[in-house]
Design a protein around this motif. Structure first.
Motif, mmCIF file in Angstrom:
data_model
loop_
_atom_site.group_PDB
_atom_site.id
_atom_site.type_symbol
_atom_site.label_atom_id
_atom_site.label_comp_id
_atom_site.label_asym_id
_atom_site.label_seq_id
_atom_site.Cartn_x
_atom_site.Cartn_y
_atom_site.Cartn_z
ATOM 1 N N ASP A 78 0.856 -1.180 0.000
ATOM 2 C CA ASP A 78 0.000 0.000 0.000
ATOM 3 C C ASP A 78 0.890 1.227 0.000
ATOM 4 O O ASP A 78 1.931 1.255 0.672
ATOM 5 C CB ASP A 78 -0.871 0.045 1.270
ATOM 6 C CG ASP A 78 -2.104 -0.831 1.179
ATOM 7 O OD1 ASP A 78 -2.590 -1.070 0.052
ATOM 8 O OD2 ASP A 78 -2.578 -1.283 2.240
ATOM 9 N N HIS A 79 0.473 2.240 -0.741
ATOM 10 C CA HIS A 79 1.241 3.494 -0.754
ATOM 11 C C HIS A 79 0.808 4.338 0.440
ATOM 12 O O HIS A 79 0.004 5.252 0.347
ATOM 13 C CB HIS A 79 1.025 4.250 -2.063
ATOM 14 C CG HIS A 79 1.748 5.557 -2.110
ATOM 15 N ND1 HIS A 79 3.096 5.658 -1.862
ATOM 16 C CD2 HIS A 79 1.315 6.816 -2.350
ATOM 17 C CE1 HIS A 79 3.455 6.926 -1.957
ATOM 18 N NE2 HIS A 79 2.385 7.648 -2.245
ATOM 19 N N LYS A 80 1.345 3.936 1.602
ATOM 20 C CA LYS A 80 1.073 4.642 2.855
ATOM 21 C C LYS A 80 2.389 4.781 3.592
ATOM 22 O O LYS A 80 3.251 3.888 3.534
ATOM 23 C CB LYS A 80 0.080 3.864 3.724
ATOM 24 C CG LYS A 80 -1.311 3.798 3.141
ATOM 25 C CD LYS A 80 -2.259 3.067 4.068
ATOM 26 C CE LYS A 80 -3.622 2.958 3.416
ATOM 27 N NZ LYS A 80 -4.461 1.958 4.067
ATOM 28 N N GLN A 81 2.517 5.872 4.326
ATOM 29 C CA GLN A 81 3.746 6.137 5.058
ATOM 30 C C GLN A 81 4.053 5.003 6.035
ATOM 31 O O GLN A 81 3.180 4.533 6.761
ATOM 32 C CB GLN A 81 3.607 7.447 5.824
ATOM 33 C CG GLN A 81 4.887 7.855 6.521
ATOM 34 C CD GLN A 81 4.751 9.227 7.165
ATOM 35 O OE1 GLN A 81 3.746 9.906 7.006
ATOM 36 N NE2 GLN A 81 5.773 9.619 7.893
ATOM 37 N N GLY A 82 5.294 4.524 6.018
ATOM 38 C CA GLY A 82 5.761 3.564 7.004
ATOM 39 C C GLY A 82 5.648 2.101 6.616
ATOM 40 O O GLY A 82 6.172 1.247 7.330
ATOM 41 N N SER A 85 9.078 0.701 5.727
ATOM 42 C CA SER A 85 9.846 0.733 6.970
ATOM 43 C C SER A 85 9.468 -0.444 7.884
ATOM 44 O O SER A 85 10.347 -1.087 8.463
ATOM 45 C CB SER A 85 9.605 2.060 7.689
ATOM 46 O OG SER A 85 10.293 2.086 8.912
ATOM 47 N N ARG A 86 8.177 -0.741 8.000
ATOM 48 C CA ARG A 86 7.736 -1.875 8.836
ATOM 49 C C ARG A 86 8.241 -3.198 8.264
ATOM 50 O O ARG A 86 8.625 -4.099 9.007
ATOM 51 C CB ARG A 86 6.210 -1.881 8.976
ATOM 52 C CG ARG A 86 5.688 -0.811 9.924
ATOM 53 C CD ARG A 86 4.221 -1.006 10.278
ATOM 54 N NE ARG A 86 3.317 -0.896 9.147
ATOM 55 C CZ ARG A 86 2.798 0.254 8.700
ATOM 56 N NH1 ARG A 86 3.091 1.391 9.294
ATOM 57 N NH2 ARG A 86 1.976 0.248 7.677
ATOM 58 N N GLN A 103 12.203 0.085 -4.964
ATOM 59 C CA GLN A 103 10.771 0.350 -4.913
ATOM 60 C C GLN A 103 10.389 1.184 -6.115
ATOM 61 O O GLN A 103 11.034 2.179 -6.431
ATOM 62 C CB GLN A 103 10.389 1.074 -3.622
ATOM 63 C CG GLN A 103 8.888 1.276 -3.498
ATOM 64 C CD GLN A 103 8.485 1.877 -2.161
ATOM 65 O OE1 GLN A 103 9.317 2.245 -1.356
ATOM 66 N NE2 GLN A 103 7.197 1.964 -1.942
#
Length: 148
Positions: A78-82, A85-86, A103
């Motif tokens: 999903d193009h969501k912040q973090g 990173s997760r 990416q």
């Protein structure tokens, strides 16, 4: 005369002959300490010793074949912040070493990512890590692209 090379194949368990499935289970029993000897394990699995010895060096779970390798994963995120990173933190938490990250540009709310991981120091089986990565919020799809 042409010498034929042997190779590795990923094969779904359900199509394997019973003797090979039982051989894998005997090896797992011995590894987990559920049987003290080969004789005890093959007896419990109702497998002949000769069948066990015939197959034991040629069959192993996917995670064993992936040990001490570089595994390349492809992910749809999903193009969501973090989210990325997760994913990276999950790999790091199990002592996986990230070698490369690539990416793509997000399109329609999702982005493709490719991550190569060194598995030598993994604290868990590769299959367990893959399961954890699939559970990361924002990971839509995860596949093993290859290993070297």
């Amino acid at each position: 005369m042409h010498k034929q090379q042997s190779g590795f194949f990923l094969v779904r368990e359900e199509i394997l002959p019973e003797a090979i499935k039982k051989t894998i289970r005997v090896k797992e029993m011995l590894k987990r300490g559920e049987a003290r000897t080969i004789n005890e394990a093959v007896e419990k699995m109702e497998l002949s010793r000769s069948a066990y010895y015939k197959y034991k060096d040629f069959v192993f779970p996917f995670y064993e074949a992936s040990r001490d390798k570089i595994v390349t994963l492809t992910l749809l995120l999903d193009h969501k912040q973090g989210v990325l990173s997760r994913v990276l933190n999950t790999i790091s938490a199990d002592s996986g070493s990230v070698l490369t990250i690539n990416q793509g540009i997000p399109l329609q709310g999702v982005a493709n990512a490719t991550v190569s991981i060194e598995t030598a120091d993994l604290a868990v089986d590769l299959e367990a890590l893959l399961d954890k990565l699939r559970m990361v919020e924002g990971v839509k799809r995860l596949e093993v692209l290859g290993q070297a």
